[in-house]
Scaffold this active site. Structure first.
Site, PDB file in Angstrom:
ATOM      1  N   GLU B 182     -30.522  16.635  -3.535  1.00 47.75           N
ATOM      2  CA  GLU B 182     -30.448  15.751  -2.454  1.00 47.75           C
ATOM      3  C   GLU B 182     -29.831  16.396  -1.183  1.00 47.75           C
ATOM      4  OE1 GLU B 182     -30.268  14.347  -5.710  1.00 47.75           O
ATOM      5  OE2 GLU B 182     -32.515  13.930  -4.875  1.00 47.75           O
ATOM      6  N   ASN B 266     -35.882  17.305  -9.087  1.00 44.85           N
ATOM      7  CA  ASN B 266     -37.020  16.914  -8.159  1.00 44.85           C
ATOM      8  C   ASN B 266     -36.956  17.932  -7.220  1.00 44.85           C
ATOM      9  OD1 ASN B 266     -34.377  15.539  -7.204  1.00 44.85           O
ATOM     10  ND2 ASN B 266     -35.409  15.836  -5.273  1.00 44.85           N
ATOM     11  N   ASP B 308     -39.451  11.539  -6.651  1.00 41.12           N
ATOM     12  CA  ASP B 308     -38.197  11.796  -7.082  1.00 41.12           C
ATOM     13  C   ASP B 308     -37.901  11.728  -8.636  1.00 41.12           C
ATOM     14  OD1 ASP B 308     -35.171  12.732  -7.061  1.00 41.12           O
ATOM     15  OD2 ASP B 308     -34.743  10.517  -7.175  1.00 41.12           O
TER      16      ASP B 308
HETATM   17  O1  PQQ Z   1     -31.333  16.305  -7.854  1.00 37.71           O
HETATM   18  C1  PQQ Z   1     -29.849  16.447  -8.081  1.00 37.71           C
HETATM   19  O2  PQQ Z   1     -29.133  17.668  -7.952  1.00 37.71           O
HETATM   20  C2  PQQ Z   1     -29.094  15.487  -8.775  1.00 37.71           C
HETATM   21  C3  PQQ Z   1     -27.872  15.405  -9.305  1.00 37.71           C
HETATM   22  C4  PQQ Z   1     -27.269  14.360  -9.844  1.00 37.71           C
HETATM   23  C5  PQQ Z   1     -26.041  14.361 -10.290  1.00 37.71           C
HETATM   24  O3  PQQ Z   1     -25.513  15.698 -10.583  1.00 37.71           O
HETATM   25  O4  PQQ Z   1     -25.219  13.478 -10.912  1.00 37.71           O
HETATM   26  C6  PQQ Z   1     -28.256  13.197 -10.049  1.00 37.71           C
HETATM   27  C7  PQQ Z   1     -29.672  13.337  -9.664  1.00 37.71           C
HETATM   28  N1  PQQ Z   1     -30.010  14.543  -8.960  1.00 37.71           N
HETATM   29  C8  PQQ Z   1     -30.530  12.397  -9.827  1.00 37.71           C
HETATM   30  O5  PQQ Z   1     -31.459  12.322  -9.268  1.00 37.71           O
HETATM   31  C9  PQQ Z   1     -30.033  10.955 -10.104  1.00 37.71           C
HETATM   32  O6  PQQ Z   1     -30.813  10.239 -10.723  1.00 37.71           O
HETATM   33  C10 PQQ Z   1     -28.774  10.923 -10.902  1.00 37.71           C
HETATM   34  C11 PQQ Z   1     -28.146   9.977 -11.452  1.00 37.71           C
HETATM   35  C12 PQQ Z   1     -26.801  10.424 -11.625  1.00 37.71           C
HETATM   36  C13 PQQ Z   1     -25.820   9.525 -12.570  1.00 37.71           C
HETATM   37  O7  PQQ Z   1     -24.982  10.151 -12.782  1.00 37.71           O
HETATM   38  O8  PQQ Z   1     -26.044   8.378 -12.787  1.00 37.71           O
HETATM   39  N2  PQQ Z   1     -26.726  11.720 -11.106  1.00 37.71           N
HETATM   40  C14 PQQ Z   1     -27.918  11.848 -10.802  1.00 37.71           C
END
Ligand code: PQQ
Ligand code: PQQ
Lengths: 581, 581
Positions: B182, B266, B308
């Site tokens: 992100e 993503n 995503d």
């Molecule tokens: O694309 C990324 O680098 C990244 C990292 C993380 C993360 O490290 O927790 C999440 C997501 N994306 C993501 O798309 C996502 O749905 C998500 C949910 C969570 C969570 O801990 O509930 N982390 C993340």
């Protein structure tokens, strides 16, 4: 309910206010601060079967002092700052969240509070849950809907006032007191109207009699406490304006005498040489008319305090056969390390006995009401006075004891901490620390640090005690008609012990240290439950926080020296536990 | 242990790596990510007698993802940022604290992490507990003493890299991946030497084959995934440098094939029109040689992602009778809403079936490996595409499923959330959000939001499901040889259900929502225990935090729209629970 009607109560012990049974609607359960419940389903015989029924996190990993209320199958939890009020529906499995009321106190209060961002609980009255917020407001919340009914500004954070105590609602009045003696505030207690929160009376604890609400009915028992405008004349110059004597502990009420009782904190600035004189009404017990706030009597426990011995501890009201006749007693297990027994009608000191190692005084002269002090333990400007017992944190802290009318014993959460103390320079700047002492605390004599003391106030001695080697006992106590005493330890054990023998019946390890007060109630299923918070903090407990370094024994107003080892036992938490059979 | 030796396992289901029994030393218990334990003391018959044995607070009221490890009668808990490692002595009553290791990660990481300050756990190997810190370091801590053995900087928070995943230790290598899609980081997975933490290999998921460690042994099954330097040519210009495709989920390992498997996130920037092309290797599953990191095969689940749909979900490795013969399977319950079954030797797609409402595609063409997309659900710049199912949070999130070799079923924690999605402008500034979409999520069709799905990967259908009306199922799952399945709900219930029928056997209400993964172990007393964290948070769970307003449905990257009601059910917490009979 009627007076003294506790099943199995000793014939010479009479409770004086309705005891909690199915519900728990006041901070201590009753007006008298006995913290005794008439519930008897949990007994010495079955307590070993206790188990966790449910748990609820508050999300605020700071000192969880006080305890929940239970009214009409709803449990009310006040969190540490930001002082949210959570309502839990006990009729739902697991205690479902009904609503959360968020008062959003002014965040500047966080930097001002002396001893963690604690809150000691609420009172239920008139369909409302009433409690204080750290930024010195009192709020009343509709107990059904969670909507704010009124909010009253009672103090001013700009001059260092915060409020951490649990208000007591007495008839149509909400009794509130302030915190901030470490910032040179002027202590007070006040009454708000329970309907709309408007201020009905306010009594300062320092200053002219007019401000202290001292009038014609004021009749202190001892000459040392008699005289005009002592709240001014017992201080140098205008120091009484910065004179502390705050009210951050517990308020009691005697419905028959219509008197409220409370203790006051240390005099403003810890360095005694800055403030020659008795420094009235610091470190005192006061009795006031509940309707008018007019003082009836006052008893100063230690004049010209030189140790930060706040005496805001609970005053347990009970009638007992004392010296051959039934007397109206006020029992005050004090920070000074003595259990004081007074006649609550007139403030006469009936006895004062050490319940922990004490060396600042040898005892009390019942003729004069004065301590027999040990001169070389009096602290002074620029002098390091060594090995004073107890330390500023006292033979006990604000955490409340419990009195069982069935055993006649007072169960005192105690500690054995001593200190070196040096009066130092300090300059008053409104709203900033105004301390004036360098303190280093350490564990006292004997190979223990905390103790649950079962104290016989008539025989004036300890009947049994349960010692903790490493940590103070810093939780409130609950006693019940099942002859079970409940309390917690700073490393998180929640215990049930036999009220008569002190034998341990059961224990459970909660997630964090316990500095809250257990309470008990009947669930919608008619069964007895016991609830307590687990979440270490407060003055002594905050040393468990990772943000506080264990390296400097003088840190945390001297408390780190005595408490550094707590980090090896526990860390912060924020959970309510409910136990049942 | 030897292959397939699970008592009562179906003859046509073979586990492929040692299963956890007395201890639990890897994030999923085993290399294969089955999260199945051979312990069988807790059964369908006695699970109703489960009770809380002990609880420990971590003091960090944020999303408690992952779960503890148990090695040599010590339990290890990694907290959310500040990522402390707590060691609990299981031989002591209540699980006494042995030590706490504090890595003190750079606090700037807090502002950079996309989705709460979570951590998904540790691996034990070579006498060390090894885990990642939010500020993109990997630490190895002596499991006995709590002293740091080594610390390796693996990423750079200045460009937005954080690390939240649990490393998997494979032989002498620690496999780690990054987060930050992100913020336009470039995804990678790397191997550190378990002895001293030096980097042995690093494979990017975008860019030239040399960087992606694509060489002669790379043999993707489908033409769509074959070609040179696709990690460059499937992107416009140098967009691959900001191409996301991070590795924040779970790593699996097949000891016989010596391959590791993981999924990627993503593609960088959510607005698809900014990055025409397949955007390889985003939203893909990759197989790599564990020693060299060289890619063996890759399978892109959705090319040119427009929703995503990170596909970092667990890859469960198991041998099963599939289509009449035993095959080496990789089962991937995907964010896209399909359960993918692949041949893990060559990456061939054997089946892809919807386990939750899905409308972005109707199914998968097994000849080409491509989805049969629904064109009107493809999102675009400046267009609000309505009612796409699932939402970005997927048919499931990263929270891992469990496969029981006794039932042959995969237990999937799932949700039913849909969304409106609009690609928007966004500018890249290193270390700041680089999002490019406006998203609003809401509960999907049917009167439920979450479901524990018992999925038969061979019959390709749901066998039973347990629905949650208001909230997603966002906890990991554990299955055991006692034929009990454990999981938690976002409102804090921890449940034991019958692995065969889905019948609820027991539940307990923990203090906060559960977003962690249950695990099981034998205590020093030889008894089976089950442990789980309670502490809501993560992307969907963070809406429970008081600091997040429920008013703007687009907030929290669109998740508030679907999750606002969680505030009525739970709030933040931070407690480990241990249950036993
Ligand atoms: O694309 C990324 O680098 C990244 C990292 C993380 C993360 O490290 O927790 C999440 C997501 N994306 C993501 O798309 C996502 O749905 C998500 C949910 C969570 C969570 O801990 O509930 N982390 C993340
Ligand atoms: O003098 C004051 O105004 C004041 C306030 C408070 C407080 O409000 O918590 C404490 C004290 N003093 C104090 O002396 C003290 O020992 C203390 C302990 C604690 C605690 O919560 O553990 N608060 C306070």
């Amino acid at each position: 309910w009627h007076e003294g009607a506790v099943a199995g109560a000793k014939t010479d012990v009479k409770t004086i206010s309705p005891l909690p049974a199915g519900e728990w609607s006041l901070p201590a359960g009753d007006y008298a601060n006995t913290r005794f419940s008439s519930l008897d389903q949990i007994t010495q015989a079955n307590a070993r079967n206790l188990k966790v029924i449910t748990t609820v996190s508050t999300g605020v990993p700071h000192g969880h002092e006080g305890g929940p209320l239970v009214v009409k199958n709803t449990m009310y939890v006040v969190t540490p700052y930001p002082n949210n009020l959570m309502a839990l529906d006990l009729t739902q499995p697991g205690g479902a969240l009904k609503w959360v009321y968020e008062p959003h106190p002014d965040p500047r209060a966080v930097g001002i509070a002396c001893c963690d961002i604690v809150n000691r609980g609420a009172s239920y009255a008139d369909g409302k849950i009433i409690y204080n917020t750290l930024d010195a407001h009192t709020v009343a919340v509709d107990a059904e809907t969670g909507k704010e009914v009124w909010r009253a500004k009672v103090g001013n954070i700009d001059v260092g006032e915060t409020v951490t105590m649990a208000p007591l609602v007495v008839k149509d009045k909400v009794i509130v007191g302030n915190s901030g003696a470490e910032l040179g505030v002027r202590g007070w207690v006040l009454a708000l109207d329970v309907k709309d929160g408007h201020e009905v009376w306010r009594a300062y604890n320092t200053g002219p009699d007019a401000d202290v609400l001292i009038g014609a009915n004021f009749k202190p028992f001892y000459p040392k406490d008699q005289g005009k405008d002592l709240g001014v004349s017992s201080w140098p110059g205008e120091q009484w304006k910065l004179g502390g004597s705050t009210v951050w502990g517990w308020v009691s009420y005697d419905p028959e005498l219509n008197l409220i009782y409370y203790g006051t904190g240390n005099p403003g600035v810890w360095n005694p040489d800055i403030r020659p004189g008795d420094n009235k009404w610091s470190s005192s017990i006061l009795a006031r008319d509940a309707d008018t706030g007019q003082a009836r009597w006052a008893y100063q426990i230690s004049a010209h305090d030189a140790w930060d011995y706040d005496e805001i501890m609970e005053n347990v009201l009970v009638d007992m056969n004392y010296g051959g006749r039934m007397r109206k007693l006020l029992i005050h297990p004090g920070r000074t390390g003595f259990v004081f027994v007074l006649d609550r009608e007139n403030g006469q000191l009936l006895s004062a006995d050490k319940f922990q190692p004490v060396n600042w005084a040898d005892g009390y002269d019942l003729q004069t009401g004065k301590p027999r002090e040990n001169a070389d333990k009096r602290t002074h400007f620029g002098v390091v006075t060594k090995n004073i017992c107890p330390s500023s944190t006292g033979g006990k802290e604000f955490v409340p004891s419990s009195l069982s009318p069935r055993t006649g014993l007072l169960y005192i959460p105690a500690h054995n901490t001593c200190m070196d103390y040096e009066g130092i320079e300090s300059n008053y700047i409104a709203g900033t620390p105004y301390l004036g002492a360098d303190v280093r605390m350490f564990r006292g004599p004997g190979d223990y640090h905390g103790e649950l003391v079962a104290w016989d106030p008539v025989a004036r001695k300890e009947v049994w005690g349960i010692k903790e080697r490493d940590l103070p006992v810093y939780s409130g106590v609950l006693s019940t008609a099942g002859d079970v005493v409940f309390y917690g330890t700073m490393d998180g054990w929640f215990r049930a012990v036999d009220a008569r023998s002190g034998e341990q019946l059961w224990q459970f390890k909660t997630g964090s240290g316990i500095v809250g007060n257990p309470m008990t109630y009947l669930g919608p299923d008619g069964k007895q439950y016991v609830a307590v918070y687990s979440g270490v903090g407060g003055w002594m407990g905050a040393v468990a926080f990772p943000s506080i370094s264990a390296d400097d024994p003088y840190a945390g107003l001297g408390v780190v020296g005595a408490m550094a080892q707590i980090k090896q036992h526990t860390g912060p938490g924020d959970t309510l536990y409910v136990f049942g059979l």
